[in-house]
Design a protein around this motif. Structure first.
Motif, PDB file in Angstrom:
ATOM      1  N   SER A   7       0.813  -1.221   0.000  1.00 14.90           N
ATOM      2  CA  SER A   7       0.000   0.000   0.000  1.00 14.90           C
ATOM      3  C   SER A   7       0.845   1.268   0.000  1.00 14.90           C
ATOM      4  CB  SER A   7      -0.942   0.003   1.209  1.00 14.90           C
ATOM      5  OG  SER A   7      -0.217  -0.070   2.423  1.00 14.90           O
ATOM      6  N   THR A   8       2.158   1.131  -0.132  1.00 14.18           N
ATOM      7  CA  THR A   8       3.090   2.250  -0.006  1.00 14.18           C
ATOM      8  C   THR A   8       2.684   3.470  -0.814  1.00 14.18           C
ATOM      9  OG1 THR A   8       5.030   0.931   0.586  1.00 14.18           O
ATOM     10  CG2 THR A   8       5.448   2.987  -0.576  1.00 14.18           C
ATOM     11  N   SER A   9       2.475   3.297  -2.111  1.00 18.15           N
ATOM     12  CA  SER A   9       2.304   4.478  -2.972  1.00 18.15           C
ATOM     13  C   SER A   9       0.965   5.168  -2.771  1.00 18.15           C
ATOM     14  CB  SER A   9       2.498   4.109  -4.446  1.00 18.15           C
ATOM     15  OG  SER A   9       1.637   3.071  -4.852  1.00 18.15           O
ATOM     16  N   LEU A  10      -0.093   4.422  -2.416  1.00 22.74           N
ATOM     17  CA  LEU A  10      -1.367   5.094  -2.157  1.00 22.74           C
ATOM     18  C   LEU A  10      -1.345   5.774  -0.791  1.00 22.74           C
ATOM     19  CD1 LEU A  10      -3.789   5.425  -4.026  1.00 22.74           C
ATOM     20  CD2 LEU A  10      -5.021   3.807  -2.607  1.00 22.74           C
ATOM     21  N   VAL A  11      -0.639   5.198   0.175  1.00 21.75           N
ATOM     22  CA  VAL A  11      -0.434   5.898   1.445  1.00 21.75           C
ATOM     23  C   VAL A  11       0.366   7.173   1.202  1.00 21.75           C
ATOM     24  CG1 VAL A  11       0.673   5.767   3.714  1.00 21.75           C
ATOM     25  CG2 VAL A  11      -0.640   3.823   2.877  1.00 21.75           C
ATOM     26  N   ALA A  12       1.341   7.115   0.301  1.00 21.60           N
ATOM     27  CA  ALA A  12       2.108   8.316  -0.044  1.00 21.60           C
ATOM     28  C   ALA A  12       1.198   9.405  -0.605  1.00 21.60           C
ATOM     29  CB  ALA A  12       3.208   7.968  -1.043  1.00 21.60           C
ATOM     30  N   VAL A  13       0.234   9.011  -1.431  1.00 26.07           N
ATOM     31  CA  VAL A  13      -0.727   9.980  -1.963  1.00 26.07           C
ATOM     32  C   VAL A  13      -1.555  10.566  -0.824  1.00 26.07           C
ATOM     33  CG1 VAL A  13      -2.764  10.272  -3.434  1.00 26.07           C
ATOM     34  CG2 VAL A  13      -0.823   8.906  -4.244  1.00 26.07           C
ATOM     35  N   HIS A  14      -1.992   9.729   0.109  1.00 30.33           N
ATOM     36  CA  HIS A  14      -2.773  10.194   1.258  1.00 30.33           C
ATOM     37  C   HIS A  14      -1.968  11.214   2.076  1.00 30.33           C
ATOM     38  CE1 HIS A  14      -5.269  10.092   4.897  1.00 30.33           C
ATOM     39  NE2 HIS A  14      -4.154   9.880   5.568  1.00 30.33           N
ATOM     40  N   VAL A  15      -0.714  10.896   2.368  1.00 31.40           N
ATOM     41  CA  VAL A  15       0.123  11.796   3.162  1.00 31.40           C
ATOM     42  C   VAL A  15       0.379  13.100   2.396  1.00 31.40           C
ATOM     43  CG1 VAL A  15       2.370  12.063   4.302  1.00 31.40           C
ATOM     44  CG2 VAL A  15       1.180   9.869   4.402  1.00 31.40           C
ATOM     45  N   ALA A  16       0.551  12.999   1.084  1.00 28.12           N
ATOM     46  CA  ALA A  16       0.725  14.202   0.268  1.00 28.12           C
ATOM     47  C   ALA A  16      -0.510  15.089   0.335  1.00 28.12           C
ATOM     48  CB  ALA A  16       1.016  13.811  -1.183  1.00 28.12           C
ATOM     49  N   CYS A  17      -1.688  14.474   0.286  1.00 29.60           N
ATOM     50  CA  CYS A  17      -2.933  15.247   0.406  1.00 29.60           C
ATOM     51  C   CYS A  17      -2.997  15.977   1.745  1.00 29.60           C
ATOM     52  CB  CYS A  17      -4.145  14.322   0.256  1.00 29.60           C
ATOM     53  SG  CYS A  17      -4.396  13.674  -1.412  1.00 29.60           S
ATOM     54  N   GLN A  18      -2.595  15.289   2.806  1.00 29.29           N
ATOM     55  CA  GLN A  18      -2.592  15.925   4.112  1.00 29.29           C
ATOM     56  C   GLN A  18      -1.608  17.090   4.159  1.00 29.29           C
ATOM     57  OE1 GLN A  18      -4.919  14.954   6.469  1.00 29.29           O
ATOM     58  NE2 GLN A  18      -5.545  13.747   4.689  1.00 29.29           N
ATOM     59  N   GLY A  19      -0.442  16.908   3.541  1.00 25.38           N
ATOM     60  CA  GLY A  19       0.538  17.989   3.490  1.00 25.38           C
ATOM     61  C   GLY A  19       0.018  19.221   2.774  1.00 25.38           C
ATOM     62  N   LEU A  20      -0.714  19.001   1.685  1.00 23.52           N
ATOM     63  CA  LEU A  20      -1.305  20.117   0.946  1.00 23.52           C
ATOM     64  C   LEU A  20      -2.408  20.785   1.759  1.00 23.52           C
ATOM     65  CD1 LEU A  20      -1.422  18.439  -2.561  1.00 23.52           C
ATOM     66  CD2 LEU A  20      -0.222  20.571  -2.055  1.00 23.52           C
ATOM     67  N   LEU A  21      -3.272  19.976   2.371  1.00 22.01           N
ATOM     68  CA  LEU A  21      -4.374  20.533   3.160  1.00 22.01           C
ATOM     69  C   LEU A  21      -3.879  21.292   4.374  1.00 22.01           C
ATOM     70  CD1 LEU A  21      -6.864  17.521   2.991  1.00 22.01           C
ATOM     71  CD2 LEU A  21      -7.087  19.708   1.803  1.00 22.01           C
ATOM     72  N   ASN A  22      -2.740  20.855   4.937  1.00 18.14           N
ATOM     73  CA  ASN A  22      -2.171  21.515   6.106  1.00 18.14           C
ATOM     74  C   ASN A  22      -1.289  22.706   5.745  1.00 18.14           C
ATOM     75  OD1 ASN A  22      -3.364  19.647   7.827  1.00 18.14           O
ATOM     76  ND2 ASN A  22      -1.595  18.278   7.803  1.00 18.14           N
ATOM     77  N   GLY A  23      -1.127  22.980   4.447  1.00 21.05           N
ATOM     78  CA  GLY A  23      -0.318  24.106   4.022  1.00 21.05           C
ATOM     79  C   GLY A  23       1.176  23.879   4.098  1.00 21.05           C
ATOM     80  N   GLU A  24       1.598  22.601   4.211  1.00 24.94           N
ATOM     81  CA  GLU A  24       3.029  22.307   4.289  1.00 24.94           C
ATOM     82  C   GLU A  24       3.723  22.444   2.944  1.00 24.94           C
ATOM     83  OE1 GLU A  24       3.020  18.420   5.956  1.00 24.94           O
ATOM     84  OE2 GLU A  24       2.381  19.101   7.938  1.00 24.94           O
ATOM     85  N   CYS A  25       2.954  22.380   1.860  1.00 23.56           N
ATOM     86  CA  CYS A  25       3.490  22.596   0.518  1.00 23.56           C
ATOM     87  C   CYS A  25       2.363  23.092  -0.373  1.00 23.56           C
ATOM     88  CB  CYS A  25       4.128  21.322  -0.049  1.00 23.56           C
ATOM     89  SG  CYS A  25       3.035  19.882  -0.076  1.00 23.56           S
ATOM     90  N   ASP A  26       2.730  23.592  -1.547  1.00 26.82           N
ATOM     91  CA  ASP A  26       1.748  24.138  -2.489  1.00 26.82           C
ATOM     92  C   ASP A  26       1.517  23.208  -3.671  1.00 26.82           C
ATOM     93  OD1 ASP A  26       1.455  26.787  -1.157  1.00 26.82           O
ATOM     94  OD2 ASP A  26       3.591  26.910  -1.640  1.00 26.82           O
ATOM     95  N   MET A  27       2.403  22.264  -3.863  1.00 29.35           N
ATOM     96  CA  MET A  27       2.287  21.249  -4.904  1.00 29.35           C
ATOM     97  C   MET A  27       2.985  20.011  -4.350  1.00 29.35           C
ATOM     98  SD  MET A  27       3.727  21.295  -8.866  1.00 29.35           S
ATOM     99  CE  MET A  27       3.327  23.029  -9.013  1.00 29.35           C
ATOM    100  N   ALA A  28       2.561  18.833  -4.798  1.00 33.46           N
ATOM    101  CA  ALA A  28       3.176  17.604  -4.285  1.00 33.46           C
ATOM    102  C   ALA A  28       3.304  16.569  -5.382  1.00 33.46           C
ATOM    103  CB  ALA A  28       2.361  17.038  -3.126  1.00 33.46           C
ATOM    104  N   LEU A  29       4.442  15.878  -5.364  1.00 37.08           N
ATOM    105  CA  LEU A  29       4.639  14.678  -6.172  1.00 37.08           C
ATOM    106  C   LEU A  29       4.413  13.491  -5.245  1.00 37.08           C
ATOM    107  CD1 LEU A  29       7.996  15.559  -8.003  1.00 37.08           C
ATOM    108  CD2 LEU A  29       5.675  16.043  -8.743  1.00 37.08           C
TER     109      LEU A  29
END
Length: 428
Positions: free
Chosen positions: A183-205
């Protein structure tokens, strides 16, 4: 449109760029054509090919399945483009090389030059085991003496996959390597979404990569295991006996939807909600699937997204084609959907593993990319090798049916909505 409707219209995470390399597909365009046309991209090897690749002839008995999803040209790398000298490139894990090239290509597909983008860009991803180090470097004492153990390993550590991308492309957002098995890569997408929602970044790979070497290999079939006896994955079929492994890589580029619309980005799809959990000890073993955990995480994702189950008309499943996994997955999906609907057979399901095999750490993002392409093209590709349903699955009295042929996917009362599931060995 009311103010509430306007707010809802810009909530979510926009998928603005896609990159992927998969068995039989060097890019997402070829990937989509293969999916649409129902192509199985698993390679089958002769004994001569396996012996030439170094497989012990003593292992080539009737239980050795001569199949794998192969990724073309993994030995190629444009080192000079990234300012990497030949010595460094020689000892880099091919997963790092391919992922670095993919990160650049993903940003390019989104229309961004990281040197000119004023916001911060995060990277969230994970690789598989570094088989290149195990089989090519660790056993080569000359290489270890020439470069040293630290220098040899630092170029290929799994936890440095994303930081190397951030360094080479000058990305200043969070750079996190994620490891949760399949499940690594979909968890990575989930964590990236959280980073964007929390304002930690403006774009995410976000994504993952899995390249197991040697590619010309196959595997030993064991009755009751997760691997298929003939190299085909027949997800949800009465004859399903397991999956087959494959190599692949994928990255999605994400932005907050409101920002993507304001910046004029191409929005391929919108992620409205996601969730992650673990089964805990409520299952028969560490590697076994857990019904309660799967049902809970699907329900939570729906609630976070704010969508009703009846409005979801496709689910890209984990779909390994195993005797234990398939019935549990449909039971979990049914429990999650049944909490708010009693309708039957309105939601199509499919499994990418029937096309390219199980891509392990890249499986989740590959399934997400498949689903994004299906949304964009307004077609649901066929799930392969399905003829008769698994007798342990009561599809007739469930919300689901296996989509075994290419199907037009038009919006009805609601927008086209899909779910994507990815479950890792270990329960995440």
């Amino acid at each position: 449109m009311s103010n509430t409707e306007k707010a809802d219209a810009v909530e979510g995470l926009a998928v603005i760029g896609l990159w992927g390399r998969f068995p039989g597909a060097e890019n997402v365009e070829e990937f989509w054509r293969n999916l649409r046309d129902g192509v199985e991209s698993v390679s089958f090897f002769s004994d001569e090919e396996l012996r030439a690749a170094g497989v012990d002839p003593a292992h080539l008995d009737s239980n050795h399945v001569r199949a794998k999803g192969v990724l073309a040209d993994v030995e190629l790398f444009d080192a000079a483009f990234f300012g990497i000298n030949p010595r460094e490139a020689e000892i880099m894990d091919p997963q790092h090389r391919v992922f670095l090239e993919g990160a650049w290509a993903a940003l390019e597909s989104a229309g961004y030059n990281p040197e000119k983008y004023e916001g911060s860009i995060g990277v969230y991803a994970g690789p598989n085991i570094n088989s290149y180090f195990l089989f090519n470097l660790f056993s080569n004492l000359d290489v270890l003496r020439q470069y040293g153990f630290f220098e040899t390993t630092i170029r290929s550590r799994p936890d440095l996959l994303t930081t190397q991308v951030s360094y080479k492309l000058n990305l200043r957002g969070p750079s996190m390597s994620i490891q949760t098995a399949c499940s690594t890569s979909l968890v990575a997408v989930h964590v990236a979404c959280q980073g964007l929602l929390n304002g930690e970044c403006d774009m995410a790979l976000a994504g993952g990569i899995s390249i197991g070497l040697p590619q010309t290999s196959g595997y030993t079939y064991q009755e009751g295991g997760i691997l298929s006896p003939d190299g085909h994955c027949r997800a949800f079929d009465a004859t399903a006996q397991g999956t087959v492994f494959g190599n692949g890589a994928g990255i999605v580029v994400l932005k907050r939807l409101a920002d993507a619309l304001a910046d004029g980005d191409t929005v391929h799809a919108v992620i409205k909600g996601s969730a992650v959990n673990n089964d805990g000890s409520l299952k028969v073993g560490l590697t076994a699937p857990g019904l309660d955990g799967q049902a809970a995480v699907i329900t939570e994702a729906q609630l976070v997204a704010g969508v009703e189950p009846e409005t979801i008309t496709y689910v890209e499943t984990h779909g390994t084609g195993t005797a234990l996994g398939d019935p549990i997955e449909i039971a979990a999906l049914s429990r999650a959907f049944r909490s708010r609907t009693q309708r039957n057979n309105f939601c199509a399901i499919g499994s990418l593993k029937s096309n390219v095999g199980h891509l392990d750490t890249a499986a989740g993002v590959a399934s997400l990319i498949k689903t994004v392409l299906a949304l964009s093209h307004r077609q649901i590709p066929p799930s392969l090798h399905f003829e008769q349903p698994n007798p342990q699955i009561d599809f007739l009295n469930s919300p689901f049916f296996v989509n075994a042929e290419l199907r037009d996917w038009e919006a009805a009362l609601h927008p086209r909505r899909a779910g994507v599931s990815s479950f890792g060995i270990g329960g995440t």
